[in-house]
Write a protein that holds these residues in place. Structure first.
Motif, PDB file in Angstrom:
ATOM      1  N   GLN A   1     -12.363  65.468  -5.708  1.00 38.37           N
ATOM      2  CA  GLN A   1     -12.895  66.574  -5.327  1.00 38.37           C
ATOM      3  C   GLN A   1     -11.489  67.805  -5.938  1.00 38.37           C
ATOM      4  OE1 GLN A   1     -14.171  66.856  -1.421  1.00 38.37           O
ATOM      5  NE2 GLN A   1     -14.907  68.868  -1.469  1.00 38.37           N
ATOM      6  N   ASP A   2     -10.126  66.863  -5.124  1.00 35.02           N
ATOM      7  CA  ASP A   2      -8.848  68.052  -5.419  1.00 35.02           C
ATOM      8  C   ASP A   2      -7.993  67.445  -7.149  1.00 35.02           C
ATOM      9  OD1 ASP A   2      -7.926  65.353  -4.380  1.00 35.02           O
ATOM     10  OD2 ASP A   2      -7.075  66.266  -3.129  1.00 35.02           O
TER      11      ASP A   2
ATOM     12  N   GLN B   1      -9.948  70.761 -13.240  1.00 35.96           N
ATOM     13  CA  GLN B   1     -11.499  70.123 -13.823  1.00 35.96           C
ATOM     14  C   GLN B   1     -11.402  68.949 -14.825  1.00 35.96           C
ATOM     15  OE1 GLN B   1     -12.344  68.471 -11.444  1.00 35.96           O
ATOM     16  NE2 GLN B   1     -13.851  69.157  -9.753  1.00 35.96           N
TER      17      GLN B   1
ATOM     18  N   THR C   1     -18.181  69.761  -8.832  1.00 42.45           N
ATOM     19  CA  THR C   1     -17.958  71.393  -9.698  1.00 42.45           C
ATOM     20  C   THR C   1     -17.430  72.111  -8.285  1.00 42.45           C
ATOM     21  OG1 THR C   1     -20.155  71.457  -8.681  1.00 42.45           O
ATOM     22  CG2 THR C   1     -19.547  70.918 -11.092  1.00 42.45           C
ATOM     23  N   GLY C   2     -17.019  71.649  -6.861  1.00 48.42           N
ATOM     24  CA  GLY C   2     -16.766  72.622  -6.057  1.00 48.42           C
ATOM     25  C   GLY C   2     -15.649  73.381  -6.051  1.00 48.42           C
ATOM     26  N   SER C   3     -14.935  73.490  -7.178  1.00 47.44           N
ATOM     27  CA  SER C   3     -13.732  74.319  -6.987  1.00 47.44           C
ATOM     28  C   SER C   3     -14.262  75.358  -8.091  1.00 47.44           C
ATOM     29  CB  SER C   3     -12.538  74.690  -6.970  1.00 47.44           C
ATOM     30  OG  SER C   3     -12.190  72.838  -7.584  1.00 47.44           O
ATOM     31  N   VAL C   4     -15.237  74.992  -8.796  1.00 41.93           N
ATOM     32  CA  VAL C   4     -15.175  76.027 -10.118  1.00 41.93           C
ATOM     33  C   VAL C   4     -17.300  77.513  -9.935  1.00 41.93           C
ATOM     34  CG1 VAL C   4     -14.159  74.718 -11.577  1.00 41.93           C
ATOM     35  CG2 VAL C   4     -16.701  73.999 -11.615  1.00 41.93           C
ATOM     36  N   ASP C   5     -16.476  77.970 -10.931  1.00 43.52           N
ATOM     37  CA  ASP C   5     -18.164  78.173 -11.091  1.00 43.52           C
ATOM     38  C   ASP C   5     -19.424  77.962 -11.278  1.00 43.52           C
ATOM     39  OD1 ASP C   5     -17.368  78.902 -12.978  1.00 43.52           O
ATOM     40  OD2 ASP C   5     -16.406  80.942 -13.227  1.00 43.52           O
TER      41      ASP C   5
ATOM     42  N   GLY D   1      -8.527  76.649 -12.258  1.00 38.80           N
ATOM     43  CA  GLY D   1      -9.286  75.663 -11.789  1.00 38.80           C
ATOM     44  C   GLY D   1      -9.936  74.756 -12.391  1.00 38.80           C
TER      45      GLY D   1
ATOM     46  N   GLU E   1     -17.781  65.985  -6.019  1.00 40.31           N
ATOM     47  CA  GLU E   1     -17.662  67.624  -5.964  1.00 40.31           C
ATOM     48  C   GLU E   1     -17.162  68.001  -7.248  1.00 40.31           C
ATOM     49  OE1 GLU E   1     -19.579  68.815  -3.838  1.00 40.31           O
ATOM     50  OE2 GLU E   1     -19.372  68.049  -1.787  1.00 40.31           O
TER      51      GLU E   1
END
Lengths: 273, 225
Positions: free
Chosen positions: B86-87, B144, B165-169, B140, B163
């Motif tokens: 995720q990170d 990813q 796609t958790g930190s991307v649009d 970000g 996750e």
């Protein structure tokens, strides 16, 4: 590894080499004193019986086990007294004893008791000094110095090992997340320990080289300058085997550092997974 | 490929956060792992990735019983499972190329092959011109994609993504899922943990729903072409 760790490594190696070099040099001084004094006895005649000197020399020359008999000239006696009295005029006025220097056959020395008896008969108050009373103390001092040197070397080696282990632990703790990632990507504990070892090898090597160069320079200066700086030492020397041992210190330090780093890193990598 | 049989898991002496999980992930399958935050998705992925062992039940990964698996065998088994965190977990002191090359170097691959494979995979994720870029210099979404490239460069049989796609649009998220679809078409079994329902609904894959520590398999939805 930080600059500080490199300097600590260098300092440890330099101290280790210097202490070992000191211990080895003391061993040679000890040996030199033994050889120089064990075959030298001195006969002292009271100044009141100075006239017996030639008679006593004749008796001594006829004894087996005595290789050389030399009547020490009064000027030489005054020179020997000079450092203690600091006054040339005083030594010139003092009634000086007669000193006879004997070179003893080390393999077949004469009986000290028989010789003392013979000298007493030849000149009342004559004394035979085998220098044992003070040489034994000096030799004990040299031996103690050598033993203390070796003990300090052991303490330095132990401290160095603990420092290396602590440094490896600190580095691993700082890089805990990276280690976790490497594990998750399929790295074995051995691979991770190997990576840390490779990093430590580079920086430890720099420290070891710095320490060796510093210690080498100090040893060279001491070997050359010690006789003029240290009393009772006519020369400071190291045998080829001593040089070999000193050369082994940086190599051993590097090997030990790598072993301790790997061992520590391996253990911690296991725990961090 | 992965088989859970009545698996339970708890951290220490805490409550059991996964209960009686029984599921089989077949070769070449594609699953979304869904559930509310804290439902245990990451814990389940970590078990699939051998970072955690079940506290009860039977878990088999690539034919190996995880309960009795020797530690020495874990690295080789892990190298057959790609993981997208995720990170991202990229190493900032390495370039994008070196980050992606890590699994291959760990596997002992030759440097010439590494150069070829890493360059190809970075081009595949659209980062062919960022080989030497530091992760800090990437956005970000780019980070990813580097993380995905690292997870798939060793051609793992299983790809797990937490996750991704958790930190991307939304647009980048869709692009990332298209990459996973391509991998899936190449035969890789894929499990993606996500709570992005709008994204899930655009793909026809089966869902594993975690609710109150229990896992339920739901069929994929029909997606209009």
């Amino acid at each position: 590894m930080s600059t500080l760790s490199v300097l600590v490594t260098g300092l440890m190696v330099a101290l280790g080499i210097l202490v070992l070099a000191g211990a080895a040099a003391l061993r040679h001084v000890d040996s030199e004193w033994r050889h120089a004094l064990v075959d030298r006895w001195t006969v002292e005649l009271d100044s009141a019986h100075a006239a017996d000197a030639d008679h006593v020399v004749g008796i001594l020359q006829s004894q087996s086990g005595i290789g050389e008999v030399r009547l020490v000239p009064p000027d030489e006696i005054r020179r020997l007294l000079q450092p203690w009295l600091h006054d040339a005029a005083l030594t010139a006025e003092l009634p000086l004893p007669v000193l006879i220097d004997l070179k003893i056959d080390r393999t077949h020395p004469p009986s000290e008791a028989a010789l003392t008896q013979l000298l007493s008969a030849a000149s009342p108050g004559a004394k035979l000094d085998d220098h044992g009373s003070w040489t034994r103390d000096l030799l004990r001092l040299a031996e103690a110095g050598e033993a203390i040197g070796l003990a300090i070397f052991g303490a330095i080696a132990l401290t160095a090992m603990l420092t290396v282990a602590a440094t490896a632990r600190a580095r691993l703790a700082v890089n805990a997340q990276e280690i976790e990632l490497l594990h998750s990507l399929g790295a074995s504990d051995g691979y991770i320990a190997g990576q840390f070892q490779a990093g430590a090898l580079r920086s430890t090597s720099i420290g070891v080289v710095i320490g060796t160069v510093i210690a080498g320079a100090v040893v060279a200066v001491l070997l050359k300058g010690a006789p003029s700086m240290i009393p009772f030492i006519s020369q400071l020397r190291l045998a080829p085997i001593d040089w070999a041992v000193l050369a082994a210190v940086p190599v051993g330090a590097l090997a030990l550092a790598m072993l301790v780093t790997r061992w520590t890193a391996y253990g911690l990598a296991r725990r961090l997974s | 490929m992965i088989s859970f049989d009545n698996v339970g898991f708890r951290y220490g002496v805490g409550p059991e956060i996964l209960q009686d999980v029984s599921i089989s992930i077949e070769a070449g399958s594609f699953h979304f792992l869904t559930g509310a935050s804290g439902a245990g998705k990451t814990t389940l992925l970590n078990m699939m990735h051998l970072s955690l062992r079940p506290t009860r039940g039977f878990l088999s990964i690539l034919g190996q019983d995880v309960g009795t698996l020797r530690r020495a065998k874990m690295p080789a088994l892990r190298r057959q499972i790609g993981m997208v965190f995720q990170d991202f977990r990229l190493l900032d002191h390495m370039s994008a190329f070196d980050n992606v090359a890590l699994p291959l170097r760990l596997a002992g691959q030759r440097e010439r092959e590494i150069r070829r494979d890493v360059t190809a995979i970075l081009e595949w994720v659209g980062l062919g011109d960022a080989l030497q870029a530091s992760p800090r210099a990437l956005s970000g979404g780019e980070q990813q994609r580097v993380a995905i490239a690292r997870a798939v460069v060793g051609r793992p049989g299983i790809l797990l993504a937490d996750e991704p796609t958790g930190s991307v649009d939304e647009a980048i998220g869709q692009r990332i899922l298209r990459l996973f679809e391509e991998l899936h078409r190449l035969g890789t079994a894929i499990v993606i943990a996500t709570h992005n329902r709008s994204l899930i609904e655009r793909f026809p894959h089966a869902r594993l729903e975690l609710t109150d520590g229990r896992l339920v398999r739901l069929p994929g939805r029909a997606v209009p072409q």
